[in-house]
Design a protein around this motif. Structure first.
Motif, PDB file in Angstrom:
ATOM      1  N   GLY A 129      10.301 -10.732  13.371  1.00  0.00           N
ATOM      2  CA  GLY A 129       9.895 -11.468  12.175  1.00  0.00           C
ATOM      3  C   GLY A 129       8.834 -12.514  12.423  1.00  0.00           C
ATOM      4  O   GLY A 129       8.195 -12.988  11.470  1.00  0.00           O
ATOM      5  N   ASP A 130       8.606 -12.911  13.699  1.00  0.00           N
ATOM      6  CA  ASP A 130       7.575 -13.903  14.006  1.00  0.00           C
ATOM      7  C   ASP A 130       6.178 -13.292  13.861  1.00  0.00           C
ATOM      8  O   ASP A 130       5.984 -12.097  14.083  1.00  0.00           O
ATOM      9  N   ALA A 131       5.210 -14.141  13.491  1.00  0.00           N
ATOM     10  CA  ALA A 131       3.865 -13.666  13.196  1.00  0.00           C
ATOM     11  C   ALA A 131       2.895 -13.993  14.327  1.00  0.00           C
ATOM     12  O   ALA A 131       3.085 -14.960  15.086  1.00  0.00           O
ATOM     13  N   LEU A 132       1.849 -13.205  14.421  1.00  0.00           N
ATOM     14  CA  LEU A 132       0.750 -13.433  15.353  1.00  0.00           C
ATOM     15  C   LEU A 132      -0.481 -12.738  14.810  1.00  0.00           C
ATOM     16  O   LEU A 132      -0.405 -11.961  13.850  1.00  0.00           O
ATOM     17  N   LEU A 133      -1.635 -13.003  15.422  1.00  0.00           N
ATOM     18  CA  LEU A 133      -2.888 -12.382  15.024  1.00  0.00           C
ATOM     19  C   LEU A 133      -3.293 -11.356  16.080  1.00  0.00           C
ATOM     20  O   LEU A 133      -3.167 -11.598  17.286  1.00  0.00           O
ATOM     21  N   VAL A 134      -3.801 -10.219  15.621  1.00  0.00           N
ATOM     22  CA  VAL A 134      -4.150  -9.122  16.517  1.00  0.00           C
ATOM     23  C   VAL A 134      -5.543  -8.613  16.146  1.00  0.00           C
ATOM     24  O   VAL A 134      -5.900  -8.548  14.966  1.00  0.00           O
ATOM     25  N   PHE A 135      -6.344  -8.256  17.159  1.00  0.00           N
ATOM     26  CA  PHE A 135      -7.678  -7.700  16.914  1.00  0.00           C
ATOM     27  C   PHE A 135      -7.966  -6.614  17.941  1.00  0.00           C
ATOM     28  O   PHE A 135      -7.369  -6.583  19.020  1.00  0.00           O
ATOM     29  N   ASN A 136      -8.892  -5.707  17.594  1.00  0.00           N
ATOM     30  CA  ASN A 136      -9.223  -4.608  18.498  1.00  0.00           C
ATOM     31  C   ASN A 136     -10.718  -4.424  18.699  1.00  0.00           C
ATOM     32  O   ASN A 136     -11.149  -3.455  19.330  1.00  0.00           O
ATOM     33  N   GLY A 137     -11.530  -5.316  18.139  1.00  0.00           N
ATOM     34  CA  GLY A 137     -12.974  -5.224  18.300  1.00  0.00           C
ATOM     35  C   GLY A 137     -13.649  -4.297  17.313  1.00  0.00           C
ATOM     36  O   GLY A 137     -14.870  -4.133  17.346  1.00  0.00           O
ATOM     37  N   VAL A 138     -12.879  -3.688  16.411  1.00  0.00           N
ATOM     38  CA  VAL A 138     -13.427  -2.728  15.450  1.00  0.00           C
ATOM     39  C   VAL A 138     -12.981  -3.038  14.025  1.00  0.00           C
ATOM     40  O   VAL A 138     -13.795  -3.038  13.093  1.00  0.00           O
ATOM     41  N   ASP A 139     -11.696  -3.290  13.849  1.00  0.00           N
ATOM     42  CA  ASP A 139     -11.095  -3.400  12.518  1.00  0.00           C
ATOM     43  C   ASP A 139     -10.870  -4.826  12.053  1.00  0.00           C
ATOM     44  O   ASP A 139     -10.151  -5.048  11.077  1.00  0.00           O
ATOM     45  N   GLY A 140     -11.466  -5.792  12.723  1.00  0.00           N
ATOM     46  CA  GLY A 140     -11.258  -7.178  12.342  1.00  0.00           C
ATOM     47  C   GLY A 140      -9.968  -7.736  12.912  1.00  0.00           C
ATOM     48  O   GLY A 140      -9.343  -7.149  13.794  1.00  0.00           O
ATOM     49  N   GLU A 141      -9.567  -8.880  12.386  1.00  0.00           N
ATOM     50  CA  GLU A 141      -8.354  -9.561  12.849  1.00  0.00           C
ATOM     51  C   GLU A 141      -7.253  -9.375  11.804  1.00  0.00           C
ATOM     52  O   GLU A 141      -7.489  -9.544  10.608  1.00  0.00           O
ATOM     53  N   TRP A 142      -6.046  -9.037  12.271  1.00  0.00           N
ATOM     54  CA  TRP A 142      -4.935  -8.751  11.375  1.00  0.00           C
ATOM     55  C   TRP A 142      -3.745  -9.645  11.669  1.00  0.00           C
ATOM     56  O   TRP A 142      -3.445  -9.942  12.829  1.00  0.00           O
ATOM     57  N   ARG A 143      -3.089 -10.052  10.590  1.00  0.00           N
ATOM     58  CA  ARG A 143      -1.816 -10.749  10.734  1.00  0.00           C
ATOM     59  C   ARG A 143      -0.734  -9.694  10.942  1.00  0.00           C
ATOM     60  O   ARG A 143      -0.590  -8.775  10.140  1.00  0.00           O
ATOM     61  N   CYS A 144       0.001  -9.832  12.029  1.00  0.00           N
ATOM     62  CA  CYS A 144       1.079  -8.900  12.344  1.00  0.00           C
ATOM     63  C   CYS A 144       2.384  -9.661  12.502  1.00  0.00           C
ATOM     64  O   CYS A 144       2.385 -10.879  12.717  1.00  0.00           O
ATOM     65  N   VAL A 145       3.472  -8.947  12.406  1.00  0.00           N
ATOM     66  CA  VAL A 145       4.782  -9.516  12.706  1.00  0.00           C
ATOM     67  C   VAL A 145       5.446  -8.667  13.783  1.00  0.00           C
ATOM     68  O   VAL A 145       5.134  -7.476  13.942  1.00  0.00           O
ATOM     69  N   VAL A 146       6.346  -9.299  14.517  1.00  0.00           N
ATOM     70  CA  VAL A 146       7.144  -8.563  15.488  1.00  0.00           C
ATOM     71  C   VAL A 146       8.179  -7.760  14.710  1.00  0.00           C
ATOM     72  O   VAL A 146       9.068  -8.324  14.078  1.00  0.00           O
ATOM     73  N   ALA A 147       8.031  -6.433  14.738  1.00  0.00           N
ATOM     74  CA  ALA A 147       8.947  -5.570  13.985  1.00  0.00           C
ATOM     75  C   ALA A 147      10.205  -5.250  14.777  1.00  0.00           C
ATOM     76  O   ALA A 147      11.313  -5.224  14.216  1.00  0.00           O
ATOM     77  N   GLU A 148      10.029  -4.979  16.084  1.00  0.00           N
ATOM     78  CA  GLU A 148      11.171  -4.640  16.934  1.00  0.00           C
ATOM     79  C   GLU A 148      10.966  -5.221  18.323  1.00  0.00           C
ATOM     80  O   GLU A 148       9.848  -5.243  18.835  1.00  0.00           O
ATOM     81  N   VAL A 149      12.065  -5.680  18.910  1.00  0.00           N
ATOM     82  CA  VAL A 149      12.060  -6.107  20.307  1.00  0.00           C
ATOM     83  C   VAL A 149      12.912  -5.121  21.079  1.00  0.00           C
ATOM     84  O   VAL A 149      14.126  -5.031  20.866  1.00  0.00           O
ATOM     85  N   LEU A 150      12.278  -4.356  21.949  1.00  0.00           N
ATOM     86  CA  LEU A 150      12.949  -3.310  22.709  1.00  0.00           C
ATOM     87  C   LEU A 150      13.209  -3.766  24.140  1.00  0.00           C
ATOM     88  O   LEU A 150      12.744  -4.825  24.561  1.00  0.00           O
ATOM     89  N   LYS A 151      13.933  -2.962  24.881  1.00  0.00           N
ATOM     90  CA  LYS A 151      14.177  -3.310  26.281  1.00  0.00           C
ATOM     91  C   LYS A 151      12.880  -3.325  27.075  1.00  0.00           C
ATOM     92  O   LYS A 151      12.709  -4.114  27.994  1.00  0.00           O
ATOM     93  N   LYS A 152      11.990  -2.392  26.747  1.00  0.00           N
ATOM     94  CA  LYS A 152      10.710  -2.330  27.439  1.00  0.00           C
ATOM     95  C   LYS A 152       9.571  -2.401  26.425  1.00  0.00           C
ATOM     96  O   LYS A 152       8.946  -1.410  26.093  1.00  0.00           O
ATOM     97  N   GLY A 153       9.341  -3.594  25.936  1.00  0.00           N
ATOM     98  CA  GLY A 153       8.222  -3.802  25.037  1.00  0.00           C
ATOM     99  C   GLY A 153       8.634  -4.223  23.647  1.00  0.00           C
ATOM    100  O   GLY A 153       9.819  -4.373  23.335  1.00  0.00           O
ATOM    101  N   VAL A 154       7.613  -4.409  22.823  1.00  0.00           N
ATOM    102  CA  VAL A 154       7.840  -4.767  21.424  1.00  0.00           C
ATOM    103  C   VAL A 154       6.979  -3.863  20.543  1.00  0.00           C
ATOM    104  O   VAL A 154       6.002  -3.268  21.001  1.00  0.00           O
ATOM    105  N   ILE A 155       7.338  -3.791  19.281  1.00  0.00           N
ATOM    106  CA  ILE A 155       6.550  -3.089  18.271  1.00  0.00           C
ATOM    107  C   ILE A 155       6.111  -4.113  17.239  1.00  0.00           C
ATOM    108  O   ILE A 155       6.934  -4.867  16.705  1.00  0.00           O
ATOM    109  N   LEU A 156       4.815  -4.148  16.974  1.00  0.00           N
ATOM    110  CA  LEU A 156       4.265  -5.032  15.966  1.00  0.00           C
ATOM    111  C   LEU A 156       3.937  -4.217  14.716  1.00  0.00           C
ATOM    112  O   LEU A 156       3.664  -3.021  14.799  1.00  0.00           O
ATOM    113  N   ARG A 157       3.938  -4.886  13.557  1.00  0.00           N
ATOM    114  CA  ARG A 157       3.584  -4.239  12.304  1.00  0.00           C
ATOM    115  C   ARG A 157       2.454  -5.035  11.642  1.00  0.00           C
ATOM    116  O   ARG A 157       2.594  -6.238  11.395  1.00  0.00           O
TER     117      ARG A 157
END
Length: 237
Positions: A35-63
């Motif tokens: 549920g926590d928010a952060l900003l994500v960018f990839n050099g092509v699609d601009g900057e996006w507000r994302c949230v942590v969707a899932e916290v897994l044993k090996k990594g996280v999934i952002l939405r």
């Protein structure tokens, strides 16, 4: 807010899987939770507000939720620097990213005498600097190439600001023409006479002076980029 660079496409509702190291940074260092928010960018699609969707044993999934800024790029400036000691190269790459360089090209000159270069380490430094400074792209870092080969295959239309320790015009008066531009910084001990003669003979090269003092390569790179930015760059945006 935390910013993260990722390679995946970004659009509303897309899932983003950071690397394992990035996931550890988010959850173990920054203590983000679902549920926590952060900003994500990839050099092509601009900057996006994302949230942590899932916290897994090996990594996280952002939405991805919504675009915070459209894609934008800085000035078309490349930094070409002779390979020097590892710590100084790392500083140069970091500061080049901070100062808006589009690309860092490492050159092997006749007087190059330096440590082995780890491109993966330099890429990570450039990425972290881009995340911290708010830019929406990450500068490319090229593996070392002989200076003569760089000059032989020069890009049409790009001008070269050659920082000559033996003297040249002041930056502000020497680079008043249109870009794109590149800045060339020499090795410890300077360019050889043959290299200097060739550089001064090229039609796309402008020799400039960085003042009366002899500067180390990292200091010269920072000074040259700062002067270029003040004269030709995007600092007034």
């Amino acid at each position: 807010m935390i910013r993260l660079h990722v390679p995946q496409p970004l659009s509303a509702g897309s899932a983003v899987a950071p690397t394992l190291d990035q996931s550890r940074y988010l959850t173990q260092v920054m203590r983000l939770k679902a549920g926590d928010a952060l900003l994500v960018f990839n050099g092509v699609d601009g900057e996006w507000r994302c949230v942590v969707a899932e916290v897994l044993k090996k990594g996280v999934i952002l939405r991805a939720q919504q675009q915070a800024r459209p894609q934008a790029y800085g000035p078309d400036l490349e930094l070409i620097v002779a390979v020097v000691k590892k710590a100084r190269v790392e500083t140069i790459v970091e500061k080049a990213a901070e100062l808006g360089a589009k690309r860092v090209r490492l050159a092997i000159t006749q007087r190059t005498n330096a440590d082995r270069i780890r491109l993966d380490r330099l890429d990570a430094i450039a990425e972290e600097a881009a995340e911290q400074t708010g830019r929406l792209d990450v500068p490319a870092v090229d593996e070392p190439v002989k200076l003569e080969a760089i000059l032989d295959n020069w890009q049409d239309g790009r001008r070269l600001m050659f920082c000559d320790e033996t003297g040249g015009a002041p930056v502000a008066s020497a680079i008043n023409g249109p870009g794109p531009w590149a800045i060339l910084i020499g090795p410890e001990g300077g360019f050889s006479p043959e290299e200097r003669d060739r550089l001064r003979s090229l039609p796309f090269t402008t020799a400039v002076s960085l003042g009366p003092r002899v500067l180390r390569a990292d200091t010269a790179a920072i000074a040259a980029m700062t002067l270029w930015q003040a004269t030709m760059g995007d600092w007034e945006r």
